[in-house]
Motif scaffolding. Structure first.
Motif, PDB file in Angstrom:
ATOM      1  N   THR A  68      11.580   2.558   2.044  1.00 25.15           N
ATOM      2  CA  THR A  68      11.130   3.371   3.250  1.00 25.15           C
ATOM      3  C   THR A  68      12.538   3.976   3.748  1.00 25.15           C
ATOM      4  N   LEU A  69      12.388   4.946   4.231  1.00 23.75           N
ATOM      5  CA  LEU A  69      13.357   5.526   5.090  1.00 23.75           C
ATOM      6  C   LEU A  69      13.541   5.094   6.548  1.00 23.75           C
ATOM      7  N   SER A 114       8.662  11.280   2.611  1.00 25.59           N
ATOM      8  CA  SER A 114       8.136  10.282   2.279  1.00 25.59           C
ATOM      9  C   SER A 114       8.883   9.526   1.123  1.00 25.59           C
ATOM     10  N   PHE A 115       8.622   8.355   0.522  1.00 28.78           N
ATOM     11  CA  PHE A 115       9.320   7.887  -0.290  1.00 28.78           C
ATOM     12  C   PHE A 115       7.989   7.655  -1.636  1.00 28.78           C
ATOM     13  N   THR A 162       6.628   7.310  -5.573  1.00 31.03           N
ATOM     14  CA  THR A 162       6.475   6.712  -6.745  1.00 31.03           C
ATOM     15  C   THR A 162       5.051   6.237  -7.094  1.00 31.03           C
ATOM     16  N   HIS A 163       4.655   6.231  -8.458  1.00 33.56           N
ATOM     17  CA  HIS A 163       3.508   5.994  -8.885  1.00 33.56           C
ATOM     18  C   HIS A 163       2.310   6.613  -8.199  1.00 33.56           C
ATOM     19  N   SER A 164       2.338   7.931  -8.118  1.00 40.16           N
ATOM     20  CA  SER A 164       1.261   8.597  -7.325  1.00 40.16           C
ATOM     21  C   SER A 164       0.848   8.736  -6.036  1.00 40.16           C
ATOM     22  N   PHE A 165       1.840   7.912  -5.222  1.00 35.05           N
ATOM     23  CA  PHE A 165       1.676   7.520  -3.776  1.00 35.05           C
ATOM     24  C   PHE A 165       2.992   7.846  -2.920  1.00 35.05           C
ATOM     25  N   SER A 166       2.710   8.509  -2.062  1.00 32.99           N
ATOM     26  CA  SER A 166       3.881   8.907  -1.123  1.00 32.99           C
ATOM     27  C   SER A 166       3.768   8.039   0.122  1.00 32.99           C
TER      28      SER A 166
END
Length: 542
Positions: A110-111, A475-476, A478-482
């Motif tokens: 998370t930012l 957004s962060f 990875t693996h097809s999810f933001s």
């Protein structure tokens, strides 16, 4: 049979064959460009920072990457002197290698409000690690041993209104926790929903889809089911219907999801909707491991979670897709990009890359929402990523369906390149319609509920009623999810007016609280006739 009847059947047969082989809908445009032929790593994880740099990282346990650490550095107790994380400078189009000590494979992050990227979990020695990156010209990752209560691998994170992040699930982790901790004794409450949605043969509930609802609760989707969850009380507030068809949508049957744009009017959001698209059918994981690659799902489910009796509405995508990424564009459209049309997520388990992105226009009538875009030439399958940049382009990287870096004699070589997809709103033909923000200046602090005056220029004629201001969170991915992705359309009250030749002002009201937009960094855009400006960074705060 009469000749006329035979002729009619002949014509009908030709029509049916044409419809079967015709493209699902016309290409709407968009263009691709290679930014860098190699960044040295395959970008499995990606986060845009509020200084227009992007942090990317991969695993650390596969051997050496194709970029060396600076100044002859090597990882401690290792002969590996290569980098497994890099920082990409969007403005200069350059790469700087970074050092990660422990394994960040299939982790989350998370930012944070202060601009730091806080990464959580990973594999083996990274299970319970927290890693923090604060960007500067010589900065590097800092690691916190035992920063997590539980092992987190394939977990999902979300920024909360109080400035902390919640970390939900992970492999064999049917609970959640927070970072930073309020105290050393803070525990990890159990989360039975993750047990209930866990398929013992394949899971199908990893990297759950999580969105902050405007009342402060969390919408959580796993496998094929969803709930509204009060994380403070560890209580399920509402249970939503199972998505029709009951097909799995989470890893490794990896679909994707977005919270559709939140339109603010007088401090409220009348409609809150979630869109879940793609995935792989039941049994696809076992079949792929046995060399049979099932076709990906071509359906999307859309649900108005703010309704008293919400129901899923199913739609059909023009292209079936597993391992696709869904991104909110500045104008509120959804881009579906990357992925494959057969198999599942996992090493060597996907087939038939989908090279053409698709846009989804949520405000159009059902049946006219999807538009196929121009294709890339590079397959982006397992472990590929995408994030929205401030200038409206979409940064695309990664793709490595192998347990090592493999570049020859395989169907889909490890991909180290970085490219950009430019949606059609960036075409030069739209330049006279494109706004340019004059004020506020970048890095302006915006307080909840306060009025914000935005001045902008447009060289061509302006339709005042078509001007909107949007706020997009970085957004962060990875693996097809933001994770943490959201877009707010700010309340302008039809206030757009001309100030002079080609200069205009629109007054908008900031979101009323952190439930709508947690205190953090956002990109503010002015959108005119669905053509966005280059955004500016702003900071939402109390």
């Amino acid at each position: 049979m009469a000749f006329s009847t035979i002729l009619l059947y002949h014509h009908l047969l030709i029509l049916v064959l044409f419809l079967l082989h015709a493209p699902p809908c016309p290409a709407a445009g968009g263009s691709w460009s290679i930014l860098l032929p190699s960044i040295g790593i395959s970008a499995m994880h990606m986060q845009l920072l509020p200084n227009d740099r992007v942090v990317m990282y991969d695993r650390t346990d596969f051997g050496v990457s194709n970029i060396s650490l600076p100044n002859g550095k090597c990882r401690p107790n290792s002969t590996d002197c290569s980098a497994h994380s890099v920082e990409y400078d969007v403005i200069s189009n350059t790469i700087r290698p970074l050092m990660v000590l422990t394994n960040v494979w299939c982790s989350s992050g998370t930012l944070m409000p202060d601009g730091r990227l806080v990464q959580t979990g990973g594999w083996a020695d990274g299970y319970r690690r927290v890693k923090i990156y604060k960007s500067c010209s010589k900065c590097d990752w800092k690691e916190i041993p035992n920063g997590l209560n539980q092992q987190r691998w394939y977990a999902t994170n979300h920024l909360l209104p109080d400035g902390r992040q919640i970390i939900i699930g992970g492999r064999q982790a049917f609970n959640y926790e927070f970072y930073p901790k309020m105290s050393a004794s803070e525990n990890s409450p159990s989360f039975p929903f993750l047990v209930q949605t866990n398929d013992p043969n394949v899971e199908n509930n990893l990297y759950p889809f999580v969105f902050l609802y405007p009342d402060g609760n969390l919408f959580v989707f796993a496998n094929n089911r969803a709930i509204l969850f009060n994380y403070s009380k560890n209580q399920v507030v509402k249970t939503y219907p199972t998505m029709p068809g009951g097909q799995p949508r989470n890893y490794p049957s990896t679909g994707s999801a977005v919270l559709l744009p939140l339109r603010l009017k007088k401090g409220i959001v009348e409609s809150v909707e979630v869109l879940v698209c793609g995935g792989a059918p039941k049994g696809a994981f076992a079949n792929a491991n046995n060399g049979r690659f099932d076709g990906a799902l071509d359906t999307c489910g859309r649900i108005k979670i703010s309704d008293p009796n919400p129901q899923w509405v199913m739609e059909t995508m023009p292209l079936a897709r597993v391992m696709g990424d869904m991104l909110l564009l500045p104008n509120g459209h959804v881009l579906i990009i990357n992925g494959a049309s057969a198999g599942v997520a996992g090493w060597e388990l996907g087939r038939n890359p989908v090279l053409s992105p698709v846009t989804y226009r949520p405000d159009n009538q059902i049946g006219s929402r999807f538009e196929v875009q121009n294709p890339s030439t590079k397959p982006r399958v397992y472990h590929s990523t995408a994030v929205l940049l401030r200038d409206g382009r979409v940064l695309v990287g990664g793709s490595n369906p192998h347990d090592k870096y493999v570049f020859t004699n395989v169907l889909y070589p490890t991909e180290l390149s970085l490219e950009a997809f430019s949606p059609s709103y960036l075409d030069s033909s739209s330049s006279s319609l494109r706004p340019r923000i004059l004020s506020p200046k970048s890095k302006t602090k915006i307080r909840y509920g306060k009025r914000v005056d935005v001045t902008f220029m447009v060289s061509g004629g302006v339709d005042l009623k078509s001007v909107v201001v949007t706020l997009v969170s970085p957004s962060f991915n990875t693996h097809s999810f933001s994770m943490n992705q959201r877009l707010l359309v700010l309340d302008s009250g039809n206030s757009t007016k001309a100030l002079g030749k080609s200069t205009y002002k629109v007054s908008v009201t900031a979101p009323p609280s952190g439930n709508f937009a947690p205190s953090s960094n956002y990109i503010l855009y002015v959108v005119h006739k669905e053509i966005p400006s280059t955004g500016i960074w702003v900071r939402m705060q109390r």
